[in-house]
Design a protein around this motif. Structure first.
Motif, PDB file in Angstrom:
ATOM      1  N   ASN A 731      41.273  49.460  49.570  1.00 30.66           N
ATOM      2  CA  ASN A 731      42.053  48.240  49.340  1.00 30.66           C
ATOM      3  C   ASN A 731      41.321  47.000  49.837  1.00 30.66           C
ATOM      4  OD1 ASN A 731      44.168  49.629  48.166  1.00 30.66           O
ATOM      5  ND2 ASN A 731      45.255  49.914  50.091  1.00 30.66           N
ATOM      6  N   THR A 732      40.605  47.131  50.957  1.00 28.78           N
ATOM      7  CA  THR A 732      39.825  45.998  51.459  1.00 28.78           C
ATOM      8  C   THR A 732      38.716  45.624  50.479  1.00 28.78           C
ATOM      9  OG1 THR A 732      40.267  46.658  53.744  1.00 28.78           O
ATOM     10  CG2 THR A 732      38.425  45.159  53.369  1.00 28.78           C
ATOM     11  N   ALA A 733      37.986  46.641  49.998  1.00 27.22           N
ATOM     12  CA  ALA A 733      36.934  46.366  49.007  1.00 27.22           C
ATOM     13  C   ALA A 733      37.525  45.779  47.732  1.00 27.22           C
ATOM     14  CB  ALA A 733      36.172  47.662  48.707  1.00 27.22           C
ATOM     15  N   ALA A 734      38.679  46.303  47.313  1.00 28.52           N
ATOM     16  CA  ALA A 734      39.315  45.780  46.105  1.00 28.52           C
ATOM     17  C   ALA A 734      39.718  44.322  46.274  1.00 28.52           C
ATOM     18  CB  ALA A 734      40.540  46.630  45.763  1.00 28.52           C
ATOM     19  N   GLU A 735      40.233  43.976  47.436  1.00 29.55           N
ATOM     20  CA  GLU A 735      40.632  42.586  47.674  1.00 29.55           C
ATOM     21  C   GLU A 735      39.426  41.657  47.673  1.00 29.55           C
ATOM     22  OE1 GLU A 735      43.048  39.315  48.307  1.00 29.55           O
ATOM     23  OE2 GLU A 735      43.485  41.352  47.608  1.00 29.55           O
ATOM     24  N   LEU A 736      38.316  42.103  48.251  1.00 28.79           N
ATOM     25  CA  LEU A 736      37.099  41.286  48.241  1.00 28.79           C
ATOM     26  C   LEU A 736      36.602  41.070  46.816  1.00 28.79           C
ATOM     27  CD1 LEU A 736      35.184  42.829  51.290  1.00 28.79           C
ATOM     28  CD2 LEU A 736      36.406  40.639  51.201  1.00 28.79           C
ATOM     29  N   ILE A 737      36.603  42.132  46.020  1.00 30.83           N
ATOM     30  CA  ILE A 737      36.169  42.001  44.628  1.00 30.83           C
ATOM     31  C   ILE A 737      37.120  41.105  43.845  1.00 30.83           C
ATOM     32  CG2 ILE A 737      35.762  43.281  42.492  1.00 30.83           C
ATOM     33  CD1 ILE A 737      34.894  45.652  44.229  1.00 30.83           C
ATOM     34  N   ARG A 738      38.411  41.251  44.102  1.00 32.09           N
ATOM     35  CA  ARG A 738      39.397  40.428  43.389  1.00 32.09           C
ATOM     36  C   ARG A 738      39.214  38.944  43.714  1.00 32.09           C
ATOM     37  NH1 ARG A 738      44.463  38.197  43.782  1.00 32.09           N
ATOM     38  NH2 ARG A 738      44.485  38.545  46.029  1.00 32.09           N
ATOM     39  N   GLN A 739      38.933  38.646  44.974  1.00 38.01           N
ATOM     40  CA  GLN A 739      38.704  37.247  45.353  1.00 38.01           C
ATOM     41  C   GLN A 739      37.460  36.688  44.684  1.00 38.01           C
ATOM     42  OE1 GLN A 739      40.689  35.279  46.876  1.00 38.01           O
ATOM     43  NE2 GLN A 739      42.192  36.742  47.650  1.00 38.01           N
ATOM     44  N   ARG A 740      36.409  37.504  44.582  1.00 41.78           N
ATOM     45  CA  ARG A 740      35.194  37.047  43.905  1.00 41.78           C
ATOM     46  C   ARG A 740      35.460  36.798  42.424  1.00 41.78           C
ATOM     47  NH1 ARG A 740      30.135  38.027  46.501  1.00 41.78           N
ATOM     48  NH2 ARG A 740      29.199  38.052  44.403  1.00 41.78           N
ATOM     49  N   LEU A 741      36.250  37.679  41.804  1.00 41.97           N
ATOM     50  CA  LEU A 741      36.599  37.471  40.396  1.00 41.97           C
ATOM     51  C   LEU A 741      37.441  36.209  40.215  1.00 41.97           C
ATOM     52  CD1 LEU A 741      37.455  41.142  39.335  1.00 41.97           C
ATOM     53  CD2 LEU A 741      35.442  39.824  38.664  1.00 41.97           C
ATOM     54  N   ARG A 742      38.358  35.974  41.152  1.00 41.14           N
ATOM     55  CA  ARG A 742      39.197  34.778  41.057  1.00 41.14           C
ATOM     56  C   ARG A 742      38.360  33.506  41.169  1.00 41.14           C
ATOM     57  NH1 ARG A 742      44.414  34.371  44.805  1.00 41.14           N
ATOM     58  NH2 ARG A 742      45.161  35.788  43.193  1.00 41.14           N
ATOM     59  N   ILE A 743      37.391  33.520  42.121  1.00 40.14           N
ATOM     60  CA  ILE A 743      36.528  32.335  42.279  1.00 40.14           C
ATOM     61  C   ILE A 743      35.651  32.140  41.043  1.00 40.14           C
ATOM     62  CG2 ILE A 743      34.615  31.399  43.631  1.00 40.14           C
ATOM     63  CD1 ILE A 743      35.817  32.833  46.058  1.00 40.14           C
ATOM     64  N   LYS A 744      35.150  33.262  40.479  1.00 44.84           N
ATOM     65  CA  LYS A 744      34.232  33.175  39.351  1.00 44.84           C
ATOM     66  C   LYS A 744      34.918  32.669  38.095  1.00 44.84           C
ATOM     67  CE  LYS A 744      30.903  35.927  36.713  1.00 44.84           C
ATOM     68  NZ  LYS A 744      30.254  37.258  36.591  1.00 44.84           N
ATOM     69  N   TYR A 745      36.131  33.161  37.828  1.00 42.76           N
ATOM     70  CA  TYR A 745      36.805  32.810  36.578  1.00 42.76           C
ATOM     71  C   TYR A 745      37.962  31.837  36.777  1.00 42.76           C
ATOM     72  CZ  TYR A 745      34.209  36.830  34.788  1.00 42.76           C
ATOM     73  OH  TYR A 745      33.225  37.696  34.438  1.00 42.76           O
ATOM     74  N   GLY A 746      38.138  31.369  38.011  1.00 45.58           N
ATOM     75  CA  GLY A 746      39.252  30.453  38.250  1.00 45.58           C
ATOM     76  C   GLY A 746      39.061  29.080  37.636  1.00 45.58           C
TER      77      GLY A 746
END
Length: 748
Positions: A731-746
């Motif tokens: 879940n920690t790794a998933a949250e880090l990846i999700r934040q990177r995706l949000r920053i990239k495509y936000g």
């Protein structure tokens, strides 16, 4: 016009500010409470697990002066560690109080057979005692202890019982200097070394008349072959199969007690050297259960051997593991009564405690008053060491060694267990007798957990993500308002119901209609694509009659028809392609075993439980993509599919990824479905037609039968801790990846 602020009273502003502050405090308190609860779970699991990896400790008691002098030939301790039993060279057996050193009972042992020259016990967990006499005779005794509670206080009454007095066990005319004895339901084997250096053996066979119940004893002398070297130690295994002989130079020979060569002598099965680095034998002992042979050399080498099958179908004595002694030469080895552990006493009084399965040294105490001319014994519970020296002084140590049979290597590496032909990953936590070797390998449980999650996500992820894409992006709004709640309603179905249906209905159905299930999995996507192709070739006016976004309704009868045809044609296809039985064909032709409750059943059942979670989160993420992004892409000339792939999916990717990770966490932690829909067999096999056992299911199955605070109990908490840490890291790794995706495509 008056401003809005002029119409807001100071009271209303204060009240609004108070509600904002209250909401802020409440949300913060709730979040902090959740984090605190998670930390409590973490530290409680850690509290239960940490004792598993602690070392042993010991505490000495004040020595006692016994009312006699001289070290015994044999020493044993009863269950409650209150009474000891010792056999002395003067022919007496004495029961001693370990509290004050007084003699509770004394008796002369077999005086008609002459002086006692040797004494030995049958094994670590046995109270059978064999005595060798100066006349070459052997007598058998059993020391017993009766517990009573007069007035509510425990009283232990010891007694000695002569065993088989009608037998005249005589192994020559010379005095016996060393003995080995084993008793079983089939018979009794006694081996002795005489003062002349000759090795002699006798076997007593028991035969019971099944009509009268009368037991007859048939005695025979075993003819032993010539063995090289001077005899230093010899032992008989628990099943009366093998006679182990070790010479002073560290050489060994294993004789088969059930086979003879052409000359009538016992057949030599295996021979060789015990020690890799040479050296003479310093000590040897059989481990609990009578399977493993422990041996120490005068060069500080300590090894474990036991019999395994070789490539020719025979047996050989295999070196299993070597223990770290720190260079200490151990001249006495004492096996524990209930665990696969043992104590080693060095020539300088060093005390070392080991466990074989865990391959651990748990204690290393230097320079204790444990001289070589004394006698030492372990309590049956392994919590006390008793020693009587040559001056008649009794020394007593309390041992704290509650959980010796676990290590990281035993949890995650291959272990060579007794009676196995090679090292394996095995989970087998309990058995009916004490000489069982617990097998606490987490590898098959972790593998089963990942296997169940993999097949679940293999089925659930494509269906859920593709369904979410179509529902959110292509489906008509009226149809979406009906379909989405219906799928989300599946999440409310209890998993125990899904597990019940999977185990009692789905598993037998797949076993009986395996060809239909495989056909359906292959034909469904092909059939849908074929129907879509044919639909695209219909005249435009005909296709235009179906409103945009209602195409899924047309596919429903197609899916039903493909499913019906797959199951209707099961018998024909099975007879045509697989000689009438696909399951047997898979096993015989492909060499793939098939269990009724297998990974395919688990994947389908758990997929039904996981699909609603992934679908709901992914569908909301896709539907929440701002419409102006889609309209802008379409206005620039992109097709709907190009817009979906290039704009909508990247923007919704954080939400889609979150849905996948939450679904994966659900699959990893699921208990009831895998408990009821698999064979619960802890094996490491990626075969989709084999079952598995997961960490969560293992906890649910075994925690009711685990003794509180036992090693098994704490190992189950360790399994929970591993599962907790796994989900936390994922879940920690998933949250880090999700934040990177949000920053990239936000910024889209």
């Amino acid at each position: 016009m008056a401003s809005l602020s002029e119409h807001v009273s100071p009271y209303s502003a204060r009240w609004r500010h108070f509600k904002d502050r209250l909401a802020t405090v409440s949300v913060t308190a709730g979040g902090s409470g959740v984090l605190f609860a998670i930390l409590l779970i973490f530290f409680y699991l850690l509290y239960e697990v940490l004792p598993l990896f602690g070392n042993a400790g010991m505490e000495a008691r004040e020595p006692l002066a016994l009312p006699f002098s001289g070290a015994p030939l044999y020493l044993a301790v009863e269950e409650q560690t209150e009474v000891g039993f010792a056999v002395f060279g003067d022919g007496t057996g004495r029961f001693l109080s370990l509290e004050d050193g007084s003699v509770l009972h004394q008796e002369v042992l077999a005086p008609e057979l002459g002086a006692i020259t040797a004494a030995t016990g049958e094994g670590a967990d046995s109270r059978l005692l064999a005595l060798g006499h100066a006349t070459g005779a052997v007598s058998l005794y059993r020391h017993e202890y009766r517990l009573s509670y007069p007035g509510g206080e425990r009283v232990i009454t010891p007694r000695l019982e002569r065993q088989l007095p009608e037998l005249e066990l005589k192994l020559g005319d010379e005095a016996i200097v060393r003995l080995a004895v084993r008793d079983s339901d089939q018979g009794l084997v006694v081996v002795a070394l005489t003062a002349a250096g000759k090795l002699r053996a006798q076997r007593v066979l028991r035969e019971e008349n099944f009509l009268s119940g009368e037991v007859t004893l048939d005695r025979e002398t075993l003819n032993l072959p010539a063995l090289g070297g001077d005899t230093a130690a010899f032992f008989v295994d628990e099943d009366l199969n093998w006679l182990y002989h070790v010479d002073t130079g560290g050489g060994f020979a294993v004789l088969n007690l059930r086979q003879r060569d052409r000359s009538g002598r016992l057949r030599l099965t295996s021979s060789g050297q015990l020690f890799e680095h040479g050296g003479e034998l310093a000590a040897a002992q059989m481990l609990l259960g009578g399977i493993s042979l422990l041996a120490a050399s005068d060069r500080g080498e300590l090894v474990q051997h036991f019999m395994v099958r070789d490539e020719t179908g025979g047996h050989r004595l295999q070196r299993i593991r070597q223990f770290d002694t720190g260079g200490v030469v151990l001249d006495r080895l004492i096996s524990e009564h209930r665990r696969k552990g043992f104590f080693g006493i060095g020539r300088g009084g060093e005390l070392q405690i080991y466990h074989t399965t865990a391959h651990r040294r748990l204690l290393n105490k230097p320079a204790l008053p444990l001289a070589a001319d004394g006698a030492a014994a372990l309590s049956p519970r392994g919590d006390a060491l008793v020693y009587i020296d040559a001056n008649g002084t009794l020394r007593f140590w309390h041992i704290d060694n509650e959980h010796p049979d676990l290590s990281w290597a035993a949890l995650w590496s291959k272990v060579w267990y007794e009676s196995y032909d090679e090292p394996t990953y095995t989970w087998q936590s309990s058995s009916s007798d004490n000489d069982f070797e617990p097998k606490y390998s987490f590898a098959p449980l972790a593998f089963g957990t990942l296997k169940a999650a993999f097949y679940t996500m293999l089925i659930a992820a494509p269906l859920a993500i593709c369904g979410a894409i179509y529902t959110a992006y292509f489906m008509a709004a009226p149809l979406r308002r009906k379909v989405k709640p219906l799928i989300e309603l599946m999440e409310a179905l209890p998993t125990v119901i899904l597990g019940f249906l999977a185990g009692l209905w789905l598993a037998p159905l797949i076993e009986d209609k395996l060809t239909a299930v495989i056909t359906l999995l292959l034909a469904l996507p092909i059939g849908v694509l074929l129907f879509a192709f044919l639909w695209s070739r219909l005249p435009v006016p005909l296709r235009a009659r179906l409103p945009e976004g209602w195409h899924a309704a047309v596919l429903v009868p197609v899916v039903v028809l493909i499913g019906y045809l797959s199951f209707a044609g099961n018998d024909v296809l099975e007879l045509w392609l697989f000689e009438g039985d696909m399951r047997r064909w898979i096993t015989s032709e492909l060499g793939i075993s098939f269990d009724q409750r297998n990974s395919l059943v688990v994947g389908i059942a758990m997929g039904m439980a996981v699909i609603p979670t992934i679908f709901s989160i992914a569908e909301d993420a896709i539907f929440s993509v701002p419409r102006h992004l889609s309209y802008g892409s379409l206005a620039l000339g992109a097709t709907p599919w190009q817009t979906l792939v290039g704009v909508v999916l990247p923007t919704a990717s954080p939400g889609i990824f979150s849905g996948l990770m939450i679904g994966l966490g659900r699959a990893v932690g699921e208990t009831m479905i895998v408990l009821m829909a698999t064979g619960n067999t802890p094996i490491m096999d990626a075969n989709i037609f084999e079952g598995m056992r997961t960490l969560s299911a293992n906890i649910a199955v075994e925690i009711p039968e685990a003794e509180v605070d036992s090693t098994h109990y704490r190992v189950l908490f360790l399994a929970a801790f591993v599962l907790f840490m796994f989900t936390f890291l994922v879940n920690t790794a998933a949250e880090l990846i999700r934040q990177r995706l949000r920053i990239k495509y936000g910024s889209l």
